[in-house]
Design an enzyme around this catalytic site. Structure first.
Site, PDB file in Angstrom:
ATOM      1  N   ASN A 281       0.862  -1.187   0.000  1.00  0.00           N
ATOM      2  CA  ASN A 281       0.000   0.000   0.000  1.00  0.00           C
ATOM      3  C   ASN A 281       0.899   1.238   0.000  1.00  0.00           C
ATOM      4  OD1 ASN A 281      -1.814   2.046   0.509  1.00  0.00           O
ATOM      5  ND2 ASN A 281      -2.268   1.411   2.619  1.00  0.00           N
TER       6      ASN A 281
ATOM      7  N   LYS B  13       0.142   4.306  -0.330  1.00  0.00           N
ATOM      8  CA  LYS B  13      -0.474   5.524   0.226  1.00  0.00           C
ATOM      9  C   LYS B  13      -0.190   6.709  -0.706  1.00  0.00           C
ATOM     10  CE  LYS B  13      -0.144   3.405   4.741  1.00  0.00           C
ATOM     11  NZ  LYS B  13      -0.103   3.539   6.178  1.00  0.00           N
TER      12      LYS B  13
ATOM     13  N   HIS C 294      -9.502   1.313   4.780  1.00  0.00           N
ATOM     14  CA  HIS C 294      -8.230   1.490   5.491  1.00  0.00           C
ATOM     15  C   HIS C 294      -8.450   2.447   6.656  1.00  0.00           C
ATOM     16  CE1 HIS C 294      -4.154   2.734   6.405  1.00  0.00           C
ATOM     17  NE2 HIS C 294      -3.767   1.611   5.846  1.00  0.00           N
TER      18      HIS C 294
ATOM     19  N   GLU D 117      -6.869   4.859   7.708  1.00  0.00           N
ATOM     20  CA  GLU D 117      -6.670   6.281   7.380  1.00  0.00           C
ATOM     21  C   GLU D 117      -7.902   6.860   6.686  1.00  0.00           C
ATOM     22  OE1 GLU D 117      -2.886   5.720   5.436  1.00  0.00           O
ATOM     23  OE2 GLU D 117      -2.057   5.160   7.382  1.00  0.00           O
TER      24      GLU D 117
ATOM     25  N   GLU E 224      -5.574  -4.904  10.426  1.00  0.00           N
ATOM     26  CA  GLU E 224      -4.539  -3.899  10.677  1.00  0.00           C
ATOM     27  C   GLU E 224      -4.855  -3.147  11.965  1.00  0.00           C
ATOM     28  OE1 GLU E 224      -2.391  -2.644   6.867  1.00  0.00           O
ATOM     29  OE2 GLU E 224      -4.189  -1.440   6.992  1.00  0.00           O
TER      30      GLU E 224
ATOM     31  N   GLY F 133       2.320   2.179  10.875  1.00  0.00           N
ATOM     32  CA  GLY F 133       3.306   3.254  10.808  1.00  0.00           C
ATOM     33  C   GLY F 133       3.986   3.560  12.138  1.00  0.00           C
TER      34      GLY F 133
ATOM     35  N   SER G  88       3.278  -2.164  10.409  1.00  0.00           N
ATOM     36  CA  SER G  88       4.723  -2.246  10.674  1.00  0.00           C
ATOM     37  C   SER G  88       5.341  -3.585  10.271  1.00  0.00           C
ATOM     38  CB  SER G  88       5.020  -1.907  12.144  1.00  0.00           C
ATOM     39  OG  SER G  88       4.613  -0.566  12.420  1.00  0.00           O
TER      40      SER G  88
HETATM   41  P1  PGA Z   1       2.759   0.277   7.735  1.00  0.00           P
HETATM   42  O1  PGA Z   1       1.305   0.537   7.098  1.00  0.00           O
HETATM   43  O2  PGA Z   1       3.294  -0.996   7.123  1.00  0.00           O
HETATM   44  O3  PGA Z   1       3.574   1.485   7.324  1.00  0.00           O
HETATM   45  O4  PGA Z   1       2.586   0.162   9.194  1.00  0.00           O
HETATM   46  C1  PGA Z   1       0.415  -0.512   6.866  1.00  0.00           C
HETATM   47  C2  PGA Z   1      -0.842   0.023   6.242  1.00  0.00           C
HETATM   48  O5  PGA Z   1      -1.258   1.137   6.581  1.00  0.00           O
HETATM   49  O6  PGA Z   1      -1.471  -0.650   5.389  1.00  0.00           O
END
Ligand code: PGA
Length: 262
Positions: free
Chosen positions: A12, A14, A104, A106, A174, A180, A220
């Site tokens: 992903n 983003k 997601h 976000e 997730e 993140g 992560s």
């Molecule tokens: P990350 O993000 O691997 O940077 O923690 C995962 C995601 O948001 O799908």
């Protein structure tokens, strides 16, 4: 991972990489994995670039016949009409997207996407034969108040409203606190929630669909921790954010079988 499900390693991106950077990245990723004799049929690799990159990625993948799948990070619940700024599932299907990420965290937090919106988007994806990657996960606060699986389970139930048992879907667990943050869940934690999510699939879609549906862990994920997740019976891959932008790291995650002896 279970032998009857093909693991999926999904990147992903983003809000990163423009269409020129996307072409260079996908080309190099395919070369790097090809050089390493990656078994693409054994571990599927997919990238999720921004909308504006998709046409370029599609052209590259089609012309060079690259064994890399791709999809969008979101879609509209609507197919067409007066919805300024929205992207239709019909357009994504025309661009040969296989997948679309839906719900997601976000999107849920920054764009106020409710469970109802997520469910409508899942329907929109299925109308256009796109495989929705339905994201669910609890915040740190949820974890403290409700324990690990209550919120993800409720989110999955809501997202599956109206989905019939013939549907091809992917679920991504997730935990919001792991995204993140550099603080991934433990493999045990991921397995516990993945098992609870699979029980929801059994209940709502039946044994066969539940047995073939892939459940990813995200939050992560790195080359250094993917092995632990992939050893768990209900975890069938990863949704990778930050580490998916580092070519060597992402390729190494996709090649987890090599470095963990699975
Ligand atoms: P990350 O993000 O691997 O940077 O923690 C995962 C995601 O948001 O799908």
């Amino acid at each position: 991972m279970a032998l009857n499900r093909t693991p999926l390693i999904a990147g992903n991106w983003k809000l990163n990489l423009d269409h020129l950077q996307a072409i260079a990245f996908v080309q190099k990723l395919a070369w790097s994995l090809g050089d390493a004799k990656h078994d693409f049929a054994g571990v599927e690799v997919a990238v999720f670039p921004p909308f504006t990159d998709l046409r370029s990625v599609q052209t590259l993948v089609a012309s060079d016949k690259l064994p890399i799948a791709f999809g969008a990070q979101d879609l509209s619940a609507h197919d067409s009409g007066a919805y300024t700024g929205e992207i239709s599932g019909a357009f994504l299907a025309k661009l040969e997207c296989s997948y679309v990420i839906i719900g997601h965290s976000e999107r849920r937090t920054l764009h106020n996407e409710t469970d109802e919106v997520v469910a409508a988007k899942v329907q929109a994806a299925l109308r256009h034969s796109l495989v929705p990657i339905i994201c669910v996960g609890e915040t740190a606060e949820d974890l403290e108040t409700h324990g690990p699986s209550a919120v993800p389970v409720a989110q999955l139930r809501a997202a599956l409203a109206g989905v019939n048992s013939a549907a091809d879907i992917v679920v991504a667990y997730e935990p919001v606190w792991a995204i993140g943050s550099g603080q991934a869940a433990t493999p045990d934690q991921a397995e516990q929630v993945a098992a609870a999510l699979r029980a929801v699939l059994v209940e709502l879609l039946g044994d066969d669909v539940a047995a073939k549906t892939r459940i990813l862990y995200g939050g992560s994920v790195k080359a250094a921790n993917i092995a632990g997740f992939m050893r768990e019976p209900n975890v069938d891959g990863a949704l990778v954010g930050g580490a998916s932008l580092d070519l060597d790291e992402f390729a190494s995650i996709a090649r987890f079988k090599q470095h963990v002896g699975l």
